[in-house]
Design an enzyme around this catalytic site. Structure first.
Site, PDB file in Angstrom:
ATOM      1  CG  ASP A  63       3.579 125.376  91.084  1.00 57.66           C
ATOM      2  OD1 ASP A  63       3.603 125.941  92.191  1.00 57.66           O
ATOM      3  OD2 ASP A  63       3.172 125.927  90.043  1.00 57.66           O
ATOM      4  CG  HIS A  77       4.139 129.220  90.985  1.00 58.66           C
ATOM      5  ND1 HIS A  77       2.985 128.545  90.640  1.00 58.66           N
ATOM      6  CD2 HIS A  77       3.792 130.547  90.984  1.00 58.66           C
ATOM      7  CE1 HIS A  77       1.998 129.417  90.449  1.00 58.66           C
ATOM      8  NE2 HIS A  77       2.467 130.640  90.639  1.00 58.66           N
ATOM      9  CB  SER A 102       1.025 132.993  88.660  1.00 66.22           C
ATOM     10  OG  SER A 102       0.915 132.765  90.022  1.00 66.22           O
TER      11      SER A 102
HETATM   12  C1  MLT Z   1      -3.155 133.378  93.147  1.00 62.31           C
HETATM   13  O1  MLT Z   1      -3.246 133.989  94.194  1.00 62.31           O
HETATM   14  O2  MLT Z   1      -3.764 133.682  92.120  1.00 62.31           O
HETATM   15  C2  MLT Z   1      -2.230 132.217  93.178  1.00 62.31           C
HETATM   16  O3  MLT Z   1      -1.946 131.899  94.489  1.00 62.31           O
HETATM   17  C3  MLT Z   1      -0.996 132.430  92.434  1.00 62.31           C
HETATM   18  C4  MLT Z   1      -0.300 133.682  92.833  1.00 62.31           C
HETATM   19  O4  MLT Z   1       0.518 133.671  93.752  1.00 62.31           O
HETATM   20  O5  MLT Z   1      -0.540 134.689  92.210  1.00 62.31           O
END
Ligand code: MLT
Length: 200
Positions: free
Chosen positions: A151, A182, A101
């Site tokens: 996701d 996700h 992520s």
């Molecule tokens: C991010 O902010 O990098 C993406 O939205 C994934 C997350 O929630 O970390």
């Protein structure tokens, strides 16, 4: 940067672990153990705090990145890897990132910014870190991407766009899809392990 370093075999890549939003440098240690228990591990905590949740760069809203901060933090992480290589005596050119992520997004940003930042990468649920940038030459850099067709944070089109940008720069990409959202699933981690074994 706050981190954990575990020394492993010098003949193996150094696994650079990059957690998701709200995670810590502890989170992905079990993944490294599964992928390659003999490899050195450099697990880093993101320097940004979003209401107490560690991240690797700021965002303006869910999925909308602060691109100025992303550039600064990408350079900070790049420099930190170099400093860690000097301090712990590992090869700077032998680093394979494993990110989930937000951690996958900064790993993607390292690939977008630097030709030699990473020897390869396993990106779990990455997004396109930034657009309208000419990527460096990534010829034959192996990149394994995992994604969920349901996701909501990273829709399939985003995964496809990321893959085509990396491929366009020469990277040897592979994508594994699962039917979930996700969250990181056991099957995608196992697929990453199989992919890693083919490379190393
Ligand atoms: C991010 O902010 O990098 C993406 O939205 C994934 C997350 O929630 O970390």
């Amino acid at each position: 940067m706050k981190h954990i370093f575990k020394k492993g075999s010098p003949s193996k890549p150094v696994l650079l672990l990059l957690h998701g939003t709200g995670g810590t440098e502890q989170d992905l240690l079990p993944l490294a153990d599964l992928i390659d228990p003999e490899a050195s591990v450099l697990s880093v905590r993101g320097n940004v705090s979003e209401n107490g949740m560690p991240r690797f760069f700021k965002r303006l809203a869910e999925g909308i990145f602060d691109l100025e901060d992303l550039a600064v933090r990408t350079e900070e992480l790049y420099d930190f890897i170099g400093q860690a290589a000097d301090k712990y005596g590992f090869d700077r050119n032998n680093v394979l990132a494993i990110g989930y992520s937000n951690g996958a997004n900064i790993a993607g940003s390292l690939l977008f910014h630097y030709e030699n930042a990473l020897k390869g990468a396993i990106l779990h649920h990455p997004m396109v870190p930034l657009r309208d940038k000419k990527l460096p030459d990534l010829t034959n850099v192996p990149v394994f991407i995992t994604a969920g067709i349901n996701d909501p944070i990273c829709p399939p089109e985003e995964t496809n766009e990321l893959e085509s940008l990396l491929k366009g720069a020469g990277a040897a990409t592979e994508v594994y899809w699962h039917k979930n959202g996700h969250q990181l699933t056991q099957d995608e981690v196992q697929e990453a392990q199989l992919w890693y074994k083919k490379q190393n």
